[in-house]
Design an enzyme around this catalytic site. Structure first.
Site, PDB file in Angstrom:
ATOM      1  N   ASN A  10      38.144  48.028  42.289  1.00  0.00           N
ATOM      2  CA  ASN A  10      39.028  48.898  41.517  1.00  0.00           C
ATOM      3  C   ASN A  10      38.215  49.468  40.356  1.00  0.00           C
ATOM      4  O   ASN A  10      37.962  48.763  39.383  1.00  0.00           O
ATOM      5  CB  ASN A  10      40.223  48.065  41.013  1.00  0.00           C
ATOM      6  CG  ASN A  10      41.114  48.827  40.057  1.00  0.00           C
ATOM      7  OD1 ASN A  10      40.991  50.044  39.912  1.00  0.00           O
ATOM      8  ND2 ASN A  10      42.023  48.113  39.403  1.00  0.00           N
ATOM      9  N   LYS A  12      39.036  51.637  38.287  1.00  0.00           N
ATOM     10  CA  LYS A  12      39.898  52.011  37.155  1.00  0.00           C
ATOM     11  C   LYS A  12      39.521  53.405  36.645  1.00  0.00           C
ATOM     12  O   LYS A  12      39.107  54.258  37.419  1.00  0.00           O
ATOM     13  CB  LYS A  12      39.818  50.950  36.055  1.00  0.00           C
ATOM     14  CG  LYS A  12      40.077  49.538  36.586  1.00  0.00           C
ATOM     15  CD  LYS A  12      40.363  48.543  35.518  1.00  0.00           C
ATOM     16  CE  LYS A  12      40.477  47.167  36.138  1.00  0.00           C
ATOM     17  NZ  LYS A  12      40.928  46.165  35.194  1.00  0.00           N
ATOM     18  N   HIS A  96      49.567  47.209  40.005  1.00  0.00           N
ATOM     19  CA  HIS A  96      48.539  46.572  39.165  1.00  0.00           C
ATOM     20  C   HIS A  96      49.154  46.287  37.797  1.00  0.00           C
ATOM     21  O   HIS A  96      49.955  47.067  37.285  1.00  0.00           O
ATOM     22  CB  HIS A  96      47.326  47.503  39.035  1.00  0.00           C
ATOM     23  CG  HIS A  96      46.154  46.834  38.410  1.00  0.00           C
ATOM     24  ND1 HIS A  96      46.065  46.631  37.054  1.00  0.00           N
ATOM     25  CD2 HIS A  96      45.039  46.277  38.942  1.00  0.00           C
ATOM     26  CE1 HIS A  96      44.931  45.993  36.782  1.00  0.00           C
ATOM     27  NE2 HIS A  96      44.291  45.763  37.918  1.00  0.00           N
ATOM     28  N   GLU A  98      48.066  46.629  34.926  1.00  0.00           N
ATOM     29  CA  GLU A  98      47.872  47.687  33.920  1.00  0.00           C
ATOM     30  C   GLU A  98      48.913  48.783  34.087  1.00  0.00           C
ATOM     31  O   GLU A  98      49.322  49.422  33.120  1.00  0.00           O
ATOM     32  CB  GLU A  98      46.431  48.225  34.000  1.00  0.00           C
ATOM     33  CG  GLU A  98      45.461  47.224  33.384  1.00  0.00           C
ATOM     34  CD  GLU A  98      44.051  47.256  33.942  1.00  0.00           C
ATOM     35  OE1 GLU A  98      43.667  48.237  34.596  1.00  0.00           O
ATOM     36  OE2 GLU A  98      43.333  46.269  33.710  1.00  0.00           O
ATOM     37  N   GLU A 166      46.783  38.303  40.725  1.00  0.00           N
ATOM     38  CA  GLU A 166      45.935  38.612  39.582  1.00  0.00           C
ATOM     39  C   GLU A 166      46.603  38.106  38.300  1.00  0.00           C
ATOM     40  O   GLU A 166      47.484  38.798  37.741  1.00  0.00           O
ATOM     41  CB  GLU A 166      45.728  40.119  39.463  1.00  0.00           C
ATOM     42  CG  GLU A 166      45.060  40.741  40.653  1.00  0.00           C
ATOM     43  CD  GLU A 166      44.299  42.006  40.249  1.00  0.00           C
ATOM     44  OE1 GLU A 166      43.084  42.029  40.447  1.00  0.00           O
ATOM     45  OE2 GLU A 166      44.915  42.935  39.708  1.00  0.00           O
ATOM     46  N   GLY A 172      39.687  41.195  33.231  1.00  0.00           N
ATOM     47  CA  GLY A 172      38.769  41.766  32.246  1.00  0.00           C
ATOM     48  C   GLY A 172      38.442  40.856  31.071  1.00  0.00           C
ATOM     49  O   GLY A 172      37.872  41.300  30.078  1.00  0.00           O
ATOM     50  N   SER A 210      38.450  38.746  36.763  1.00  0.00           N
ATOM     51  CA  SER A 210      37.113  38.299  36.338  1.00  0.00           C
ATOM     52  C   SER A 210      36.276  37.693  37.468  1.00  0.00           C
ATOM     53  O   SER A 210      35.509  36.753  37.230  1.00  0.00           O
ATOM     54  CB  SER A 210      37.229  37.335  35.146  1.00  0.00           C
ATOM     55  OG  SER A 210      37.773  38.007  34.029  1.00  0.00           O
TER      56      SER A 210
HETATM   57  C1  PEP Z   1      41.534  44.199  38.164  1.00  0.00           C
HETATM   58  O1  PEP Z   1      41.712  45.042  37.297  1.00  0.00           O
HETATM   59  O2  PEP Z   1      42.175  44.266  39.225  1.00  0.00           O
HETATM   60  C2  PEP Z   1      40.569  43.155  37.917  1.00  0.00           C
HETATM   61  C3  PEP Z   1      40.605  42.102  38.673  1.00  0.00           C
HETATM   62  O3  PEP Z   1      39.709  43.363  36.879  1.00  0.00           O
HETATM   63  P1  PEP Z   1      38.453  42.414  36.474  1.00  0.00           P
HETATM   64  O4  PEP Z   1      37.744  42.069  37.748  1.00  0.00           O
HETATM   65  O5  PEP Z   1      37.629  43.274  35.574  1.00  0.00           O
HETATM   66  O6  PEP Z   1      39.016  41.216  35.811  1.00  0.00           O
END
Ligand code: PEP
Length: 248
Positions: A10, A12, A96, A98, A166, A172, A210
């Site tokens: 992703n 983003k 997601h 976000e 998630e 992040g 992460s």
């Molecule tokens: C995500 O935004 O789906 C995600 C898992 O981000 P990160 O890997 O940066 O934690």
């Protein structure tokens, strides 16, 4: 039959056209598709057609980060699943955290988006996961128990749908749950999906939050983890490829 695994990047709201070319071409060259694992990249909307061309013939799937629930209409700034399919997408992320936070998306909206994705021929990755406050209150299982059935598309099958667990506090931040916690939540999600009358044992449930090349071997080996949704590390081809290779 075990689920087909998936590692999805992703990107983003990151990248440039020139950077996307380098990233996509390296991933395309070095992540040979296997019968048991798919690889996808989800760039921002304006880069989709170009990245699709960079990936051509590689077997790496093109994905989008969101879609609208309607096929067309007066929805300024939104993109329909049908149009995403027309420009070559095979996959779309819905729900997601976000988007749930920044755009106040509800489970109902996420389900409608997932249904629009299916109708347009796209496979939805439906994201669920608890906030830090919910985890601290011991409510992780309650949260996924609410989100999973409410976000699951009507008529969704395990061949077409993927769930990404998630934890919001892990996205992040460099923090990850213990492997024991990941295994427990994935198993719980599978049992919740089974109650929907679908063949949950064949459902791909990704872990996201992460994931990096360094922790991927441990996280991808957790029972019930069928791949990863990767944010930050998907912007670095070498790190992303380590995650891909950890998922066999
Ligand atoms: C995500 O935004 O789906 C995600 C898992 O981000 P990160 O890997 O940066 O934690």
């Amino acid at each position: 039959m075990a689920p087909i695994k998936l590692v999805a990047g992703n990107w983003k709201m990151n990248g440039s056209l020139s950077g996307a070319r380098l990233l996509a071409e390296e991933i395309a060259a070095k992540s040979a598709p296997t019968a048991r694992r798919r690889v996808a990249v989800c760039p921002p909307f304006p880069l989709l057609s170009s990245v699709g061309a960079f990936l051509k013939g590689s077997g790496v799937l093109l994905g989008a980060q969101d879609c609208h629930a309607h096929e067309k209409g007066a929805h300024t700034g939104d993109v329909s699943a049908k149009l995403l399919s027309e420009v070559g997408c095979r996959i779309v992320i819905v729900g997601h955290s976000e988007r749930r936070t920044d755009h106040r998306e509800t489970d109902d909206m996420v389900r409608a988006k997932a249904e629009a994705a299916l109708a347009a021929g796209l496979d939805p990755i439906v994201c669920v996961g608890e906030t830090e406050a919910e985890r601290d209150a011991g409510r992780t299982k309650d949260v996924v128990e609410r989100q999973v059935p409410a976000s699951w598309p009507k008529g969704g099958t395990v061949e077409r749908c993927v769930i990404a667990y998630e934890p919001v506090w892990a996205i992040g931040t460099g923090k990850t749950p213990t492997v024991g916690d990941v295994a427990e939540v994935h198993s719980h999600i599978r049992s919740v999906v089974a109650k929907l009358g679908v063949a949950a044992e064949n459902l791909a449930i990704l872990y996201g939050g992460s994931v990096k090349g360094s922790n991927a071997p441990e996280l991808m080996a957790v029972p019930g983890v069928d791949g990863a949704l990767v944010g930050g590390a998907s912007l670095d081809a070498a790190d992303f490829l380590k995650i891909v290779n950890a998922c066999q």
